[in-house]
Design an enzyme around this catalytic site. Sequence first.
Site, PDB file in Angstrom:
ATOM      1  N   GLY A  90       4.922 -10.221  -6.118  1.00 51.74           N
ATOM      2  CA  GLY A  90       5.061 -11.124  -4.976  1.00 51.74           C
ATOM      3  C   GLY A  90       3.748 -11.337  -4.246  1.00 51.74           C
ATOM      4  O   GLY A  90       3.384 -12.459  -3.901  1.00 51.74           O
ATOM      5  N   MET A 142      -0.138  -8.975  -2.740  1.00 56.77           N
ATOM      6  CA  MET A 142      -0.913  -7.733  -2.794  1.00 56.77           C
ATOM      7  C   MET A 142      -1.708  -7.548  -1.510  1.00 56.77           C
ATOM      8  O   MET A 142      -2.383  -8.455  -1.036  1.00 56.77           O
ATOM      9  CB  MET A 142      -1.844  -7.773  -4.015  1.00 56.77           C
ATOM     10  CG  MET A 142      -2.757  -6.581  -4.149  1.00 56.77           C
ATOM     11  SD  MET A 142      -1.811  -5.043  -4.423  1.00 56.77           S
ATOM     12  CE  MET A 142      -2.899  -3.870  -3.635  1.00 56.77           C
ATOM     13  N   GLU A 143      -1.648  -6.318  -0.987  1.00 57.18           N
ATOM     14  CA  GLU A 143      -2.150  -6.011   0.352  1.00 57.18           C
ATOM     15  C   GLU A 143      -3.632  -5.676   0.419  1.00 57.18           C
ATOM     16  O   GLU A 143      -4.049  -4.933   1.313  1.00 57.18           O
ATOM     17  CB  GLU A 143      -1.339  -4.834   0.912  1.00 57.18           C
ATOM     18  CG  GLU A 143      -1.601  -3.468   0.233  1.00 57.18           C
ATOM     19  CD  GLU A 143      -0.598  -3.096  -0.863  1.00 57.18           C
ATOM     20  OE1 GLU A 143       0.000  -4.010  -1.457  1.00 57.18           O
ATOM     21  OE2 GLU A 143      -0.428  -1.900  -1.137  1.00 57.18           O
ATOM     22  N   HIS A 154       5.449  -7.680   5.089  1.00 57.94           N
ATOM     23  CA  HIS A 154       5.289  -6.489   4.239  1.00 57.94           C
ATOM     24  C   HIS A 154       3.806  -6.214   3.945  1.00 57.94           C
ATOM     25  O   HIS A 154       3.320  -5.104   4.155  1.00 57.94           O
ATOM     26  CB  HIS A 154       6.069  -6.694   2.939  1.00 57.94           C
ATOM     27  CG  HIS A 154       5.971  -5.559   1.976  1.00 57.94           C
ATOM     28  ND1 HIS A 154       6.924  -4.571   1.897  1.00 57.94           N
ATOM     29  CD2 HIS A 154       5.034  -5.233   1.055  1.00 57.94           C
ATOM     30  CE1 HIS A 154       6.582  -3.698   0.970  1.00 57.94           C
ATOM     31  NE2 HIS A 154       5.436  -4.071   0.434  1.00 57.94           N
ATOM     32  N   GLU A 155       3.115  -7.241   3.489  1.00 54.57           N
ATOM     33  CA  GLU A 155       1.702  -7.020   3.115  1.00 54.57           C
ATOM     34  C   GLU A 155       0.875  -6.709   4.361  1.00 54.57           C
ATOM     35  O   GLU A 155      -0.007  -5.853   4.328  1.00 54.57           O
ATOM     36  CB  GLU A 155       1.129  -8.240   2.385  1.00 54.57           C
ATOM     37  CG  GLU A 155       1.909  -8.687   1.151  1.00 54.57           C
ATOM     38  CD  GLU A 155       2.244  -7.589   0.165  1.00 54.57           C
ATOM     39  OE1 GLU A 155       1.494  -6.602   0.065  1.00 54.57           O
ATOM     40  OE2 GLU A 155       3.292  -7.702  -0.508  1.00 54.57           O
ATOM     41  N   HIS A 189       1.264  -3.132   5.410  1.00 52.03           N
ATOM     42  CA  HIS A 189       0.528  -2.197   4.547  1.00 52.03           C
ATOM     43  C   HIS A 189      -0.842  -1.848   5.134  1.00 52.03           C
ATOM     44  O   HIS A 189      -1.414  -0.825   4.768  1.00 52.03           O
ATOM     45  CB  HIS A 189       0.304  -2.812   3.165  1.00 52.03           C
ATOM     46  CG  HIS A 189       1.349  -2.466   2.144  1.00 52.03           C
ATOM     47  ND1 HIS A 189       1.854  -1.199   1.982  1.00 52.03           N
ATOM     48  CD2 HIS A 189       1.971  -3.239   1.198  1.00 52.03           C
ATOM     49  CE1 HIS A 189       2.741  -1.201   0.986  1.00 52.03           C
ATOM     50  NE2 HIS A 189       2.838  -2.423   0.504  1.00 52.03           N
TER      51      HIS A 189
HETATM   52  N1  B3K Z   1       1.443  -3.180  -3.688  1.00 49.93           N
HETATM   53  C1  B3K Z   1       1.709  -4.408  -4.384  1.00 49.93           C
HETATM   54  C2  B3K Z   1       2.297  -4.224  -5.746  1.00 49.93           C
HETATM   55  C3  B3K Z   1       1.300  -4.026  -6.822  1.00 49.93           C
HETATM   56  C4  B3K Z   1       1.961  -4.069  -8.168  1.00 49.93           C
HETATM   57  C5  B3K Z   1       1.151  -3.474  -9.234  1.00 49.93           C
HETATM   58  N2  B3K Z   1       1.783  -3.555 -10.534  1.00 49.93           N
HETATM   59  C6  B3K Z   1       2.587  -5.311  -3.607  1.00 49.93           C
HETATM   60  C7  B3K Z   1       3.390  -4.685  -2.539  1.00 49.93           C
HETATM   61  O1  B3K Z   1       4.256  -3.870  -2.773  1.00 49.93           O
HETATM   62  O2  B3K Z   1       3.122  -4.954  -1.397  1.00 49.93           O
HETATM   63 ZN    ZN Z   2       4.253  -3.057  -0.842  1.00 49.68          ZN
END
Ligand code: B3K
Ligand code: ZN
Length: 884
Positions: A271, A273-274, A307-308, A311
């Site tokens: 979806g 990436m942070e 969500h991101e 993080h």
């Molecule tokens: N931390 C990323 C996910 C990365 C996936 C790697 N295969 C997105 C998220 O959970 O916010």
């Molecule tokens: Zn996440």
Amino acid sequence: MNAIQPEAAQPQAIYLKDYQAPAFWVDQVKLDVALDDHQTRVISTLSLRRNDQREAGLPLVLNGQGLTLKRIELAGQPLAETDYQYQEDLLTVARVPDQFTLVTEVEIDPANNTALEGLYKSNTMFCTQCEAEGFRRITFFPDRPDVLTRFTTRIEADQQRFPILLSNGNPIERGELDNGRHFVTWEDPFPKPCYLFALVGGNLQAVKDTFTTMSGREVALEIWVEPENLHKCDHAMRSLKASMRWDEQTYGREYDLDIFMIVAVNDFNMGAMENKGLNIFNSACVLAEPKSETDAAFQRVEGVVGHEYFHNWSGNRVTCRDWFQLSLKEGFTVYRDQSFSADMNSAPVKRIEDVAMLRTAQFAEDAGPTAHPVRPDHYIEINNFYTLTIYEKGAEVVRMMAELLGRERFRQATDLYFERHDGEAATVEDFVACMAEVSELDFSQFMRWYHQAGTPKIEASGHFDADARTYQLTLRQHTPATPGQADKLPLHIPVRMGLVGPNGHDLPLELNGEQLGTETVLHLREAEQTFTFHNIAAEPVPSLLRGFSAPVKLAFDYSREQLAFLMAHDSDGFNRWDAGQRLAVLALQHLVNQIQANEPLQLDPALIEATRTLLNGEMTDKAVLAEMLRLPSEAYLAEQYEQVDVDAIHKARSFARKALADALYDDFLRLYKVNQRVGDYAPEANQIAERSLKNTCLGYLMAREDEATIALTQEQFNCADNMTDQRAALTLLAHAEDPRLGAEPLRRFGESWAHDPLVMDQWFSLQVTRPQADALDRLKMLMAHPAFSLKNPNRVRALIGAFVGQNRVNFHRQDGQGYQLLADVVIELNRLNPQIAARLVIPLTRWKRMTSERQDMMKAQLERIRQESLSPDLFEIIEKALAA
Ligand code: B3K
Ligand code: ZN
């Protein structure tokens, strides 16, 4: 100087118990990246320092995958070929001093990177994805989350094709070079693990805004997209600002850099990436505009942006020591984004949606061959562990701790966690220790939630004693065996509950001589426990697991009358919904039995009456009403059986929909009409609720496929001023038994949206989720469509993923063609994009739950896949599936 790749050895598992601190720290890294489609050059200068906590004299070992090494210098001196080794994705330099600089120059090929890990091209832009282990595909580095480093990144590229060059932190220098090239240098002041590194180059434009933090600092906000998407960024920007404010108010967390950027890309495995200060998003999770996106998309954008952003503290400022701790950041951050979305929208509906998803998809994972604990103790490919168990069950575990501590102490505990571990790589134990310290509660038994896989089952029974005026509630817990974990210990399970008296009100609870008010949390710790409530005058109906206080299956032998009673009276909104679901499950299971016995079908009148009451009731929350009207999904029904009869379930559910529509036609029609909006479309809670209710009603009416409803649906399709209504109508037409109903609208829709990939994803999906028998042929036809590509994960999910996951009768066709098609696609994707291949194959691994002819066909396809030279991703999943 290419890597020596030995014959493919069998991928090996990595164990949590083998964790060792890194042998070297990287105090600083300077990257110099010269972008080129096929020959990108990366020069990295690492300032390395021996970790004095480790044994003396250890060699330097760096990860590096698929890199063409051009140059290597230690302390300014080129290394001789005998001084180092690059094989099996490791660069080893045997003799190194305690502190030194290492320079490597490598070449990589982003345009041919179809795995979408590391640096790759999406359309005309360069972008990166480094979590979990993608950074090693960019340069040599200790690619593990416990090595935190200060990054300075110089990017150079052709100025005309790539006018925008972005990386983490703040821009500190830029300039023009010869040959039409230019460069920008970025510096990130916060040490970070390399999985949070990001880089973007492209011809992008930005929507810009600012945010003033709680301490009065001004932060620049930028959302970078390809020019044609500039009009789709407003909602993400609003969501970002709301997230920033919410995290200040709810968790006291302030943003730390002077700039926060989001970039939208079309080709993305997940979806979003942070990455620190530079989040990279799948365009499906950031772009939204009323004409082209649905309410669901607007809500998804809000949730994922939140969500991101969250993080930045839960993941970035405090990161994970190793990948076994993944749920430390993901479970906690999902819990945070769920609370955020609940605050922004209808809180009960958010909870209902989250639980519905958990109980279907995560419970299915728990019951299948890939079941694993929230903190796994071994893995082969970490990318296989970005699962519903890590994310959603992990969030439930955090939610239980929040429940155990209460709002105020939970906040104190998270404050302590952020403060104590800021700038560190932490473990699950560190997090739970903060909970324990603040609350002075003992979490040792609770820790089993992190170690034990599988969904616990609670069998509850009640006994009312009129003479003694007592109600005895007995709770028995059991967690079934999962692969590698035969025996389970009792968990500490918080069971929020109340007793509903005959007048519909919660009774005062008296337990062990203590007055507990009308609702309490029981602490189930033993395999079996009995709780005796005193001073109970008349037989109550227990309302158990309110708000879904623990991720368990709860069985209680409710009568249909009791369920209808709870539906009407339970003071807990979630349990009112759940009582309705239970009633519907009973009715649908009864139909399944009738189908299997070849008997005439009759829908339980109790369900019809309960639905009638809902349709005519006073319920003011339309969003909840829409949820309550929705029958349990086929996937959820399947979860109720050891051995699943997909055809009977589908038939039962379709029959029930039609029977409800026949019996309650006027009510559905009235509600449909009453909920036509006047005024402009807005993606705000009240309107979303109204549309959801209206379209749910239309869905029931269309189960009849009568002329009047068809006309109504066609009119909605033709006249809608927003995608939510238009797509709802189009789906109903395209899923109609009569294939002619969908043909023309689909053609028109496809033509007018051909330019918009996100809308086209919807167009693809809704054709292959058609329940009729021609779905597989349509799928094959659409796979030959010029706009289909196996290289684009969104398209693969829209077409193959939707067919396999949302069209159960057709995926499980009796001739096995659904399985064969999935295996064909998986075999091809194994070469192109192993992550997507490993995700897509999951439904095939759940063969054990199917009837025996289907089991054989599914296993045959798994065996066929096993014959291939498999990526570690697919190898791990297929081995588990066949070992089961
Ligand atoms: N931390 C990323 C996910 C990365 C996936 C790697 N295969 C997105 C998220 O959970 O916010
Ligand atoms: Zn996440």
